[in-house]
Design a protein around this motif. Sequence first.
Motif, short mmCIF file in Angstrom:
data_model
loop_
_atom_site.label_atom_id
_atom_site.label_comp_id
_atom_site.label_asym_id
_atom_site.label_seq_id
_atom_site.Cartn_x
_atom_site.Cartn_y
_atom_site.Cartn_z
N MET A 209 -60.59 -9.01 33.08
CA MET A 209 -59.91 -8.10 32.64
C MET A 209 -60.62 -7.58 31.16
N ARG A 212 -63.74 -5.72 31.51
CA ARG A 212 -63.65 -4.42 31.95
C ARG A 212 -63.15 -3.66 30.77
N TRP A 213 -62.22 -4.14 30.13
CA TRP A 213 -62.05 -3.29 28.88
C TRP A 213 -63.21 -3.22 27.82
N LEU B 13 -54.73 1.20 35.80
CA LEU B 13 -54.69 0.56 34.20
C LEU B 13 -55.45 -0.69 34.58
N ASN B 14 -55.09 -1.27 35.40
CA ASN B 14 -55.50 -2.82 35.46
C ASN B 14 -57.27 -2.61 35.77
N TYR B 15 -57.67 -1.74 36.45
CA TYR B 15 -59.21 -1.69 36.40
C TYR B 15 -59.91 -1.36 35.14
N VAL B 16 -59.38 -0.58 34.31
CA VAL B 16 -59.85 -0.27 33.07
C VAL B 16 -59.56 -1.38 31.95
N GLY B 17 -58.79 -2.41 32.33
CA GLY B 17 -58.53 -3.46 31.71
C GLY B 17 -57.37 -3.49 30.75
N VAL B 18 -56.68 -2.43 30.97
CA VAL B 18 -55.06 -2.33 30.21
C VAL B 18 -54.36 -3.18 30.98
#
Lengths: 336, 61
Positions: A209, A212-213, B13-18
């Motif tokens: 995660m 990705r962020w 949201l999970n995909y972009v890292g939030v």
Amino acid sequence: MENIETKLREEAKRLLLEKKAEVIIGYEKGTLPLTATPCFITKPEEADKLVWNNLCTQNLAKFVHDLITQHKNSQKRVKPEDRKRKVIGVVARGCTTRSMIIHLQERQYEREDVCIIGVPCDGYVDGKGLKVKIGGADIIDGAIEGGQIQMKTSDGDKTVALKEVLADCCATCRFNNPIISDVMIGSAAPPMNPDAEYEEVNAFEAKSMEERWAYFTREMDKCMRCNACRQACPSCYCPTCFVEQSQPQWVGIGEDQTDTQVFQFMRLYHMVGRCVDCGSCVAVCPMGVDLRKFLKKLDKDCFEFFGNRAGSSMEDMPPLGKFDEHHDKGDFVYNP
Amino acid sequence: MARRKFATLKSFLNYVGVEGDRTIFTWVSASEGDRWAQVIKGATEKIKALGPANKMVKHIG
């Protein structure tokens, strides 16, 4: 391609002469070498300007929507019985027709308002990728012949294989032939490599995660909020975009990092089941933001969750406009 | 329709890292007071466990 171009010009001329379309939206040779630019043909004799090759980048459905909206607005003060229909002709490949199907599904105009000249497509050249490939040299002149791009550059003559510089969205395109058309020109193009379309997304999903962020932050930091992606996107047609709304103001207009992230996130998210992966946003982005990585995920989710591919069939409803009680994923629902 | 929007939003949201786990979605009827209390209790616990959000937060001033 030559053959298609000739037929395309003939067809455009015929449609204009027979008054089946008032304007033909197509591509003409660009002012810079190795480019093509959208053009609007209103007179039959101008039809010879039209080109069709691997340099035609932009999704023309955007202009179809713009012209029809403009025409509808101009008819607002005309008595209903005196209102006229303006038929827009458009040179459309697979993704352009998909965008128009989305417009039709969303009741933006009627099928009779457009006259679609379908053309087969074998992908377009990613201008930025080409520039990188030739080491950043300036292209002085160039031509595409037999799957090769021959260029005269500031760094000497160069030849690049067309396959190597196709845009990402074209290399893995599933719908490179028009889905709906009134006139079809040429025979169907051979399929691209759709099996690999989610490879990039799968690789990105496998990362942690935080990684990705970090990637999202880095990409969005490049964005300078010029809104070119929104202007080029056929699915972005709201008369007032949420970015420009001031009551309430959804997102700040400055260069604040969070505002940019929120703007991009919201624009991307509005594309669920509406992004046809035409690559126009990526092509027009002056900063080279990797928008496709995120847009493709929405496409993947939409297909995996709802079995829907944006604009792939006229009979479908927009995926977010309906639901399927028995097959929709339910694991996101919170049940304490 | 709302469920489709939330399913994709959470996933994106999970995909972009939030943390998409902050997106909590469920149905509660106006007559289900008990369930409503449970949902809120559970949601609060979940959010507390995650700690304060620090992504896509605008700091003013």
